[in-house]
Scaffold this motif. Structure first.
Motif, short mmCIF file in Angstrom:
data_model
loop_
_atom_site.label_atom_id
_atom_site.label_comp_id
_atom_site.label_asym_id
_atom_site.label_seq_id
_atom_site.Cartn_x
_atom_site.Cartn_y
_atom_site.Cartn_z
N ASP A 20 0.72 -1.34 0.11
CA ASP A 20 0.10 0.01 0.10
C ASP A 20 0.79 1.24 0.07
O ASP A 20 0.58 2.30 -0.51
CB ASP A 20 -0.90 -0.03 1.17
CG ASP A 20 -1.89 -1.11 1.03
OD1 ASP A 20 -2.29 -1.46 0.01
OD2 ASP A 20 -2.74 -1.49 2.17
N GLU A 50 5.12 11.09 -13.83
CA GLU A 50 4.29 10.13 -13.43
C GLU A 50 4.79 8.87 -14.05
O GLU A 50 4.40 7.69 -13.46
CB GLU A 50 3.02 10.35 -13.78
CG GLU A 50 2.57 11.65 -13.03
CD GLU A 50 0.95 12.35 -13.58
OE1 GLU A 50 0.29 11.45 -13.49
OE2 GLU A 50 0.67 13.36 -13.72
N GLU A 83 4.88 4.18 -3.59
CA GLU A 83 4.67 5.38 -4.36
C GLU A 83 4.93 5.31 -5.89
O GLU A 83 4.24 6.11 -6.67
CB GLU A 83 5.20 6.74 -3.60
CG GLU A 83 6.84 6.50 -3.96
CD GLU A 83 7.48 8.01 -3.56
OE1 GLU A 83 8.23 8.36 -4.26
OE2 GLU A 83 7.14 8.03 -2.43
N ARG A 123 -3.61 0.94 -11.11
CA ARG A 123 -5.02 0.33 -11.65
C ARG A 123 -5.27 0.37 -12.94
O ARG A 123 -5.69 -0.79 -13.65
CB ARG A 123 -6.02 0.78 -10.78
CG ARG A 123 -7.46 0.16 -10.85
CD ARG A 123 -8.36 1.02 -9.99
NE ARG A 123 -7.88 0.59 -8.52
CZ ARG A 123 -8.46 1.14 -7.37
NH1 ARG A 123 -9.65 1.80 -7.88
NH2 ARG A 123 -8.27 0.69 -6.48
N ASP A 124 -4.84 1.31 -13.58
CA ASP A 124 -5.37 1.50 -14.94
C ASP A 124 -4.21 0.83 -15.82
O ASP A 124 -4.56 -0.02 -16.87
CB ASP A 124 -5.31 3.00 -15.45
CG ASP A 124 -6.43 3.65 -14.90
OD1 ASP A 124 -7.59 3.38 -14.55
OD2 ASP A 124 -6.36 5.07 -14.76
N ALA A 129 3.97 5.79 -11.45
CA ALA A 129 3.56 6.30 -10.13
C ALA A 129 2.20 5.60 -9.70
O ALA A 129 1.44 4.84 -10.52
CB ALA A 129 3.48 7.78 -10.30
N ARG A 130 2.05 5.62 -8.47
CA ARG A 130 1.02 4.74 -7.68
C ARG A 130 -0.42 4.93 -8.47
O ARG A 130 -1.06 3.98 -8.71
CB ARG A 130 0.96 4.89 -6.50
CG ARG A 130 0.19 4.14 -5.66
CD ARG A 130 0.24 2.56 -5.86
NE ARG A 130 -0.89 1.70 -5.23
CZ ARG A 130 -0.44 0.67 -4.64
NH1 ARG A 130 0.47 0.14 -4.45
NH2 ARG A 130 -1.61 -0.05 -4.01
N GLU A 131 -0.66 6.16 -8.75
CA GLU A 131 -2.05 6.59 -8.97
C GLU A 131 -2.23 5.79 -10.64
O GLU A 131 -3.36 5.91 -10.89
CB GLU A 131 -2.03 8.08 -9.25
CG GLU A 131 -1.19 8.99 -10.21
CD GLU A 131 0.07 9.38 -9.47
OE1 GLU A 131 0.53 10.42 -9.79
OE2 GLU A 131 0.34 8.81 -8.42
N HIS A 132 -1.32 5.31 -11.23
CA HIS A 132 -1.68 4.73 -12.58
C HIS A 132 -1.58 3.24 -12.59
O HIS A 132 -2.00 2.69 -13.75
CB HIS A 132 -0.51 5.09 -13.64
CG HIS A 132 -0.75 6.66 -13.65
ND1 HIS A 132 -1.63 7.48 -14.31
CD2 HIS A 132 0.39 7.66 -13.43
CE1 HIS A 132 -1.42 8.72 -14.30
NE2 HIS A 132 -0.18 8.69 -13.85
#
Length: 187
Positions: free
Chosen positions: A83, A115, A86, A137-138, A132-135
């Protein structure tokens, strides 16, 4: 920073799993883990499948669907990220000339705000790749067959920061016994 080494394939054209092949007295899987660690990844996950592989200093992620292609390995590895991760640097086990310096360049690009950082060679995007972590899932949702993250990267070019690695690495992969023999002669 987490390193993710995709090493699940059976090496159909090679005739054996590439992760277990030794070059210079070191298995490709161990070399890949060392490269990611030396490049700045505090934790390294190795996705396995065709062969049971114990890798000191790495966490094993089993991909029972490895025969469906690299996409399933990428999904399995991304799903196992801690989790607090980053960003993740994704590398392939069959590219022994990818260096720690190439990984460090991707990590540095991320530190400067990238990113997604993609190693390039002669201007062409190849591996390794940092997300980067925010990508994550996609990227996982787009991974299919042997394409890995390619569809995601092509659909979102505005997010990609190219990082030239020509002078410190090579994306050449070892796919066949002839590739391996040629590599051993050069090494």
């Amino acid at each position: 920073m987490v390193g993710l080494l995709l090493a699940a394939g059976g090496g159909r054209r090679m005739g054996r799993p590439k992760a277990l092949i030794e070059v210079g007295g070191e298995r490709l899987v161990d070399r890949g883990v060392r490269t990611l660690r030396d490049g700045g990844c505090a934790k390294v996950l190795v996705v396995t499948g065709a062969a049971e592989v114990d890798v000191p200093g790495a966490e094993i992620v089993r991909n029972d669907a490895w025969q469906t292609g690299m996409g399933s390995s990428l999904k399995a590895g991304l799903a196992a990220l801690p989790d607090e991760c980053e960003a993740v640097v994704v590398a392939l086990v069959d590219q022994p000339d990818v260096t720690a310096e190439a990984v460090r360049r991707l990590v540095a690009a991320h530190a400067r705000g990238a990113e997604i950082a993609v190693a390039t060679y002669a201007g062409e995007p190849r591996n390794p790749v940092l997300f980067a972590r925010e990508h994550v899932r996609d990227v996982a949702a787009s991974a299919r067959g042997d394409r890995g993250a390619r569809a995601f990267l092509r659909a979102r070019p505005e997010l990609v920061t190219p990082v030239a690695c020509d002078d410190v690495a090579s994306p050449a992969d070892l796919d066949t016994p002839a590739d391996l023999a040629a590599y051993r002669r050069r090494a």
